[in-house]
Design a protein around this motif. Structure first.
Motif: not given
Length: 439
Positions: A69-92
């Motif tokens: 929900i928080i990640g979606g809020f960020i992707a809706d408003r501020w950051v390119s979703p396609r950049l958040l995806v690999p960031l999430g993968e690296i964190l996982m």
């Protein structure tokens, strides 16, 4: 399915396989956390208590449900979703690496934090990007998401079977977590390679669009009108279904705990109530596709049957405990197989319903709120199932019998009132006409 895939852009395959790799790691590691933390240090674990293991499992599930929900809020408003995806993968990947090196509870908490934040950046955004490749074709979108769900299930199946063998029959749980980390890095590389095939999908935050001020003013005016009788009934129906969702997922996740700890083999930290002669872990979901829409039962019937099947799954734990306590001998692995089948079929019936039901029937001005309530109730179910399991262990058979009755009875009541429930959301012709006039 191969013929259907040929009709879709390659960017669709990129998103689907991205989910496969991530779910492989998630489901391979999810059950591994619960066992690893209680396994004796001499066997490669942390030697913590079963109560701690249940809480860690509970926290992991809960936080990986709420952070999207928080990640979606960020992707809706501020950051390119396609950049958040690999960031999430690296964190996982970092999270799975952290638990592979954990020496105590602190290392497990660090892993859960990294995995939760990474999942938040990843989960909803891949689906959002995939959906925007079919924005102009709703029929194709429905087919696409059905195929995406199959790719998710493929990853889940591989993770809970073949990847699990690394932990149970191979190099141990630390090596299994390391494998999860490697798969997430492969996933990140795959995404970075495949981004060029996504077109414009996900380049900008999702809510950046070209709406005019007049359209926005009209939307605000509509939002201020009172709800019609039909809309009020639909909100009540959605809240009922949301509550049942919380009940379903509370006991669905809780059912894993006795399989791990009471019925699990002693060599894997369990109490050995079951004889696991088949060798491999059998908690893999039995995935199937029930998408023959012309023969589908109604949504209300599916919901009720899914809950009732889960109730029978809880009852299987009572049966297994009764046989073990009566004879003093481990029960056959059939008790685990039957529980897994009941859970899996119940999930297949229940799981896909929430978002589609809410999207179809929620009043427009409450759509986001009611969609948000769905993961929130699952978040609280995730937080609760570990502590609840610890409390139920004190009197295992009695507690699980009461739980089985409550869950099954909830589904039976839903089945009994399904026609009235359907009439509640469909409304009368007069109510539908009133709603059409104000929309």
């Amino acid at each position: 399915m191969l013929e259907q895939l040929k009709k879709f852009p390659f960017g669709f395959i990129v998103c689907c396989l991205t989910f496969t790799f991530e779910r492989l790691a998630y489901y391979g590691g999810k059950w591994g956390i619960a066992i690893f933390v209680v396994l004796e240090a001499a066997q490669g674990g942390l030697g913590l208590t079963t109560e701690q293991g249940a809480v860690f499992s509970s926290q992991f599930v809960a936080w990986t449900y709420i952070t999207p929900i928080i990640g979606g809020f960020i992707a809706d408003r501020w950051v390119s979703p396609r950049l958040l995806v690999p960031l999430g993968e690296i964190l996982m990947a970092a999270g799975w690496f952290a638990i592979s090196r954990a020496q105590g509870a602190g290392g497990v908490w660090l892993a859960i934090i990294l995995l939760a934040v990474g999942t938040g950046f990843f989960k909803g955004n891949v689906s959002g990007i995939n959906g925007r490749q079919f924005a102009s074709d709703k029929d194709t979108l429905t087919t696409a998401f059905s195929i995406q769900y199959m790719f998710v299930n493929i990853g889940s199946f591989i993770g809970t079977t073949f990847l699990a063998l690394i932990g149970t029959q191979g190099a141990g749980y630390r090596a299994m977590f390391m494998a999860c980390a490697v798969f997430m890095l492969i996933d990140a590389a795959w995404w970075l390679f495949g981004m060029k095939y996504l077109g414009d999908a996900g380049k900008k935050p999702f809510l950046i669009d070209n709406r005019t001020e007049n359209v926005e003013a009209a939307d605000v005016a509509k939002d201020k009108r009172p709800l019609t009788k039909l809309e009020k009934n639909r909100v009540i129906a959605i809240l009922i279904l949301t509550f049942l969702s919380g009940l379903f997922w509370l006991f669905w996740y809780l059912l894993y705990m006795p399989v791990y700890y009471e019925f699990g083999p002693a060599s894997q930290g369990g109490m050995g109530w079951a004889n696991w002669n088949l060798g491999a872990n059998l908690m893999a979901a039995v995935w199937n596709n029930l998408s023959k829409k012309d023969k589908d039962p109604s949504m209300m019937t599916k919901t009720a049957l899914g809950i009732m099947l889960l109730g029978l799954g809880v009852a299987m734990m009572v049966l297994g405990a009764g046989i073990y306590n009566g004879s003093g001998k481990p029960v056959g692995v059939w008790i685990i197989i039957m529980t897994a089948i009941l859970m899996s079929v119940g999930e297949m019936l229940f799981s896909p319903l929430g978002n589609s039901f809410i999207s179809e029937y929620a009043p427009k001005k409450y759509l986001g709120t009611l969609l948000g309530a769905w993961p929130f109730i699952i978040f609280f179910a995730g937080l609760a199932y570990g502590p609840l399991y610890n409390a139920m262990r004190v009197n295992f058979s009695r507690s699980f019998l009461i739980a089985a009755i409550i869950v099954f009875a909830s589904g039976a009541l839903m089945l009994f009132f399904r026609n009235k429930f359907q009439a509640m959301v469909e409304g009368t012709e007069e109510q539908r006409r009133e709603l059409a006039e104000v929309e």
